[in-house]
Design an enzyme around this catalytic site. Structure first.
Site, PDB file in Angstrom:
ATOM      1  CB  SER A 142      43.063  20.607  42.258  1.00  0.00           C
ATOM      2  OG  SER A 142      42.521  22.244  41.594  1.00  0.00           O
ATOM      3  CE1 TYR A 155      38.588  20.209  45.255  1.00  0.00           C
ATOM      4  CE2 TYR A 155      39.348  22.485  43.629  1.00  0.00           C
ATOM      5  CZ  TYR A 155      39.469  20.649  44.448  1.00  0.00           C
ATOM      6  OH  TYR A 155      40.045  19.510  43.672  1.00  0.00           O
ATOM      7  CE  LYS A 159      41.134  20.466  46.791  1.00  0.00           C
ATOM      8  NZ  LYS A 159      42.792  18.867  47.179  1.00  0.00           N
TER       9      LYS A 159
END
Length: 170
Positions: A142, A155, A159
């Site tokens: 991402s 997150y 990533k």
């Protein structure tokens, strides 16, 4: 002849969303597919959709946060289909909270699924691929891992780490 005839593919997090679409698209092109997800009902529905396309499919339920699930994904592909040509590390979760409100559990849960799971799946697939002479590993990451996103410390860290695995895995 379809573009993926004879290919053997494992797709994590394939019971819904992007993973489901990846699985259906690969199956439509003739690949044998091992699918995965934590929602067994949704996983069974995707398995049936793929079965209706007339290609081999196996479902391995469970979270990639568990080493045993990662091992089962690869071993199922190798045992059932004779090898593994492609691993798509797609499984992921979010637990969005600002840094000051994020709990240790919020952080650890995302890291377990979004970073540790792909690490273990990559390691297991790479071992099998080395024995058979090659293969491909696709990491679904991402932009949050590059530039961050408000409320996504966990997150973004996962990533970014996944990109590190992608750049250094051999």
């Amino acid at each position: 002849m379809a573009r993926l005839d004879g290919k053997r593919i494992v797709i994590t997090g394939s019971s819904r969303s992007l993973g489901r679409e990846f699985a259906l698209a690969c199956a439509a092109e003739g690949a044998s597919i091992v699918i995965n997800g934590t929602n067994e009902g949704a996983l069974a529905a995707v398995e049936e959709e793929i079965r209706e396309l007339g290609v081999p499919v196996r479902a391995v339920p469970g979270s990639v946060a568990q080493t045993s699930v990662c091992e089962a994904l690869v071993s199922t592909c190798v045992d059932e289909f004779g090898g593994i040509d492609v691993l798509v590390n797609n499984a992921g979760i979010v637990r969005d909270r600002t840094l000051l409100k994020m709990t240790d559990e919020d952080f650890d849960e995302v890291i377990a699924v979004d970073l540790r799971g792909p690490f273990v799946c990559t390691r297991e697939a790479a071992r099998a691929m080395r024995e058979q002479g090659g293969g491909h590993i696709i990491q679904i990451t991402s932009a949050s891992g590059l530039v961050g996103n408000f409320g996504q410390t966990n997150y973004a860290a996962a990533k970014a780490g996944l990109m590190g695995i992608m750049y250094t895995a051999v």
